[in-house]
Design a protein around this motif. Structure first.
Motif, PDB file in Angstrom:
ATOM      1  N   LEU A 100     -43.809  35.235  86.897  1.00  9.46           N
ATOM      2  CA  LEU A 100     -44.541  33.971  86.756  1.00  9.46           C
ATOM      3  C   LEU A 100     -46.031  34.224  86.579  1.00  9.46           C
ATOM      4  O   LEU A 100     -46.686  33.574  85.760  1.00  9.46           O
ATOM      5  N   ALA A 101     -46.575  35.155  87.348  1.00  7.42           N
ATOM      6  CA  ALA A 101     -47.994  35.465  87.214  1.00  7.42           C
ATOM      7  C   ALA A 101     -48.301  36.055  85.836  1.00  7.42           C
ATOM      8  O   ALA A 101     -49.343  35.751  85.248  1.00  7.42           O
ATOM      9  N   LEU A 102     -47.392  36.877  85.324  1.00  7.72           N
ATOM     10  CA  LEU A 102     -47.597  37.446  83.988  1.00  7.72           C
ATOM     11  C   LEU A 102     -47.488  36.387  82.897  1.00  7.72           C
ATOM     12  O   LEU A 102     -48.110  36.516  81.840  1.00  7.72           O
ATOM     13  N   ILE A 103     -46.719  35.339  83.149  1.00 10.88           N
ATOM     14  CA  ILE A 103     -46.634  34.248  82.181  1.00 10.88           C
ATOM     15  C   ILE A 103     -47.903  33.397  82.235  1.00 10.88           C
ATOM     16  O   ILE A 103     -48.442  32.990  81.200  1.00 10.88           O
ATOM     17  N   TYR A 104     -48.395  33.145  83.443  1.00 13.48           N
ATOM     18  CA  TYR A 104     -49.561  32.271  83.593  1.00 13.48           C
ATOM     19  C   TYR A 104     -50.879  32.976  83.277  1.00 13.48           C
ATOM     20  O   TYR A 104     -51.883  32.307  83.056  1.00 13.48           O
ATOM     21  N   LEU A 143     -39.249  27.936  83.836  1.00 12.25           N
ATOM     22  CA  LEU A 143     -38.767  29.112  84.547  1.00 12.25           C
ATOM     23  C   LEU A 143     -38.798  28.886  86.057  1.00 12.25           C
ATOM     24  O   LEU A 143     -37.875  29.277  86.769  1.00 12.25           O
ATOM     25  N   SER A 144     -39.836  28.226  86.541  1.00  7.29           N
ATOM     26  CA  SER A 144     -39.934  27.998  87.982  1.00  7.29           C
ATOM     27  C   SER A 144     -38.991  26.899  88.463  1.00  7.29           C
ATOM     28  O   SER A 144     -38.818  26.729  89.664  1.00  7.29           O
ATOM     29  N   LEU A 145     -38.373  26.152  87.559  1.00  3.49           N
ATOM     30  CA  LEU A 145     -37.396  25.144  87.945  1.00  3.49           C
ATOM     31  C   LEU A 145     -35.978  25.703  88.080  1.00  3.49           C
ATOM     32  O   LEU A 145     -35.073  24.973  88.465  1.00  3.49           O
ATOM     33  N   LEU A 146     -35.794  26.982  87.760  1.00  2.77           N
ATOM     34  CA  LEU A 146     -34.483  27.603  87.959  1.00  2.77           C
ATOM     35  C   LEU A 146     -34.140  27.577  89.447  1.00  2.77           C
ATOM     36  O   LEU A 146     -35.018  27.657  90.302  1.00  2.77           O
ATOM     37  N   PRO A 147     -32.861  27.468  89.773  1.00  2.00           N
ATOM     38  CA  PRO A 147     -32.487  27.363  91.195  1.00  2.00           C
ATOM     39  C   PRO A 147     -32.942  28.529  92.058  1.00  2.00           C
ATOM     40  O   PRO A 147     -33.329  28.334  93.202  1.00  2.00           O
ATOM     41  N   VAL A 148     -32.924  29.749  91.531  1.00  2.00           N
ATOM     42  CA  VAL A 148     -33.342  30.891  92.342  1.00  2.00           C
ATOM     43  C   VAL A 148     -34.838  30.806  92.667  1.00  2.00           C
ATOM     44  O   VAL A 148     -35.271  31.179  93.755  1.00  2.00           O
ATOM     45  N   TYR A 149     -35.638  30.282  91.758  1.00  5.01           N
ATOM     46  CA  TYR A 149     -37.061  30.111  92.020  1.00  5.01           C
ATOM     47  C   TYR A 149     -37.293  28.957  92.996  1.00  5.01           C
ATOM     48  O   TYR A 149     -38.162  29.033  93.862  1.00  5.01           O
ATOM     49  N   ARG A 150     -36.538  27.890  92.858  1.00  2.00           N
ATOM     50  CA  ARG A 150     -36.733  26.729  93.741  1.00  2.00           C
ATOM     51  C   ARG A 150     -36.397  27.063  95.177  1.00  2.00           C
ATOM     52  O   ARG A 150     -37.029  26.570  96.099  1.00  2.00           O
ATOM     53  N   ARG A 151     -35.367  27.909  95.398  1.00  2.00           N
ATOM     54  CA  ARG A 151     -34.997  28.282  96.763  1.00  2.00           C
ATOM     55  C   ARG A 151     -35.982  29.260  97.371  1.00  2.00           C
ATOM     56  O   ARG A 151     -36.185  29.260  98.573  1.00  2.00           O
ATOM     57  N   MET A 196     -39.368  30.442  96.002  1.00  2.00           N
ATOM     58  CA  MET A 196     -40.818  30.352  95.857  1.00  2.00           C
ATOM     59  C   MET A 196     -41.368  29.119  96.566  1.00  2.00           C
ATOM     60  O   MET A 196     -40.676  28.139  96.784  1.00  2.00           O
ATOM     61  N   ASN A 197     -42.649  29.198  96.876  1.00  4.87           N
ATOM     62  CA  ASN A 197     -43.351  28.112  97.530  1.00  4.87           C
ATOM     63  C   ASN A 197     -43.604  26.979  96.530  1.00  4.87           C
ATOM     64  O   ASN A 197     -43.627  27.192  95.320  1.00  4.87           O
ATOM     65  N   ARG A 198     -43.823  25.778  97.033  1.00  6.61           N
ATOM     66  CA  ARG A 198     -44.069  24.624  96.159  1.00  6.61           C
ATOM     67  C   ARG A 198     -45.397  24.732  95.409  1.00  6.61           C
ATOM     68  O   ARG A 198     -45.599  24.063  94.412  1.00  6.61           O
ATOM     69  N   TRP A 199     -46.305  25.555  95.871  1.00  5.51           N
ATOM     70  CA  TRP A 199     -47.603  25.703  95.203  1.00  5.51           C
ATOM     71  C   TRP A 199     -47.468  26.325  93.818  1.00  5.51           C
ATOM     72  O   TRP A 199     -48.373  26.207  92.996  1.00  5.51           O
ATOM     73  N   TRP A 200     -46.362  26.993  93.542  1.00  5.75           N
ATOM     74  CA  TRP A 200     -46.172  27.575  92.206  1.00  5.75           C
ATOM     75  C   TRP A 200     -46.008  26.504  91.142  1.00  5.75           C
ATOM     76  O   TRP A 200     -46.164  26.766  89.957  1.00  5.75           O
ATOM     77  N   TYR A 201     -45.680  25.282  91.539  1.00  8.85           N
ATOM     78  CA  TYR A 201     -45.604  24.190  90.570  1.00  8.85           C
ATOM     79  C   TYR A 201     -46.992  23.682  90.202  1.00  8.85           C
ATOM     80  O   TYR A 201     -47.166  23.073  89.152  1.00  8.85           O
ATOM     81  N   ALA A 202     -47.966  23.896  91.057  1.00  8.99           N
ATOM     82  CA  ALA A 202     -49.323  23.415  90.786  1.00  8.99           C
ATOM     83  C   ALA A 202     -50.006  24.236  89.695  1.00  8.99           C
ATOM     84  O   ALA A 202     -50.830  23.704  88.946  1.00  8.99           O
ATOM     85  N   VAL A 203     -49.671  25.511  89.589  1.00  9.28           N
ATOM     86  CA  VAL A 203     -50.338  26.387  88.609  1.00  9.28           C
ATOM     87  C   VAL A 203     -50.117  25.901  87.178  1.00  9.28           C
ATOM     88  O   VAL A 203     -51.093  25.714  86.437  1.00  9.28           O
ATOM     89  N   PRO A 204     -48.872  25.665  86.722  1.00  7.50           N
ATOM     90  CA  PRO A 204     -48.729  25.204  85.334  1.00  7.50           C
ATOM     91  C   PRO A 204     -49.273  23.796  85.126  1.00  7.50           C
ATOM     92  O   PRO A 204     -49.738  23.466  84.034  1.00  7.50           O
TER      93      PRO A 204
END
Length: 106
Positions: free
Chosen positions: A25-29, A73-81, A83-91
């Motif tokens: 995710l960091a490499l994408i952002y 990518l961050s909406l995939l189930p493995v990421y939702r379970r 990763m922290n909710r703050w990862w949605y704020a970045v995009p």
């Protein structure tokens, strides 16, 4: 008695899994953040500088596409379970900067 799912989602495994999932995710952002920095740093010299405005529009559209891909990518189930909710704020923040910096008219 042990169950087949007892080793899944253990708290001690989440730290490593967060790193494994956070690095892509960091490499994408990272390119989106760089493009947003360029959008904020760019300043058309004259009001009639249409070539620069077209480039800013294209850069904003590319940054929006990158942010959208990262959000999907961050909406995939493995990421939702995991990763922290703050990862949605970045995009969302990068997408807002890209929209208002390059894609929006004016």
């Amino acid at each position: 008695m042990t169950y087949g799912r007892e080793s899944i989602d253990l708290p001690e495994d989440r730290g490593c899994l967060q790193w494994v999932l956070g690095v892509p995710l960091a490499l994408i952002y990272l390119p989106a953040a760089y493009i947003c920095f360029l959008l904020l740093a760019a300043d058309p010299v004259a009001p009639a500088d249409q070539h620069t405005r077209d480039d800013l529009y294209a850069m904003g559209a590319v940054a929006l596409c990158i942010c959208f891909a990262g959000l999907l990518l961050s909406l995939l189930p493995v990421y939702r379970r995991t990763m922290n909710r703050w990862w949605y704020a970045v995009p969302l923040v990068l997408g807002a900067i890209a929209y208002f910096g390059g894609v929006s008219p004016g």
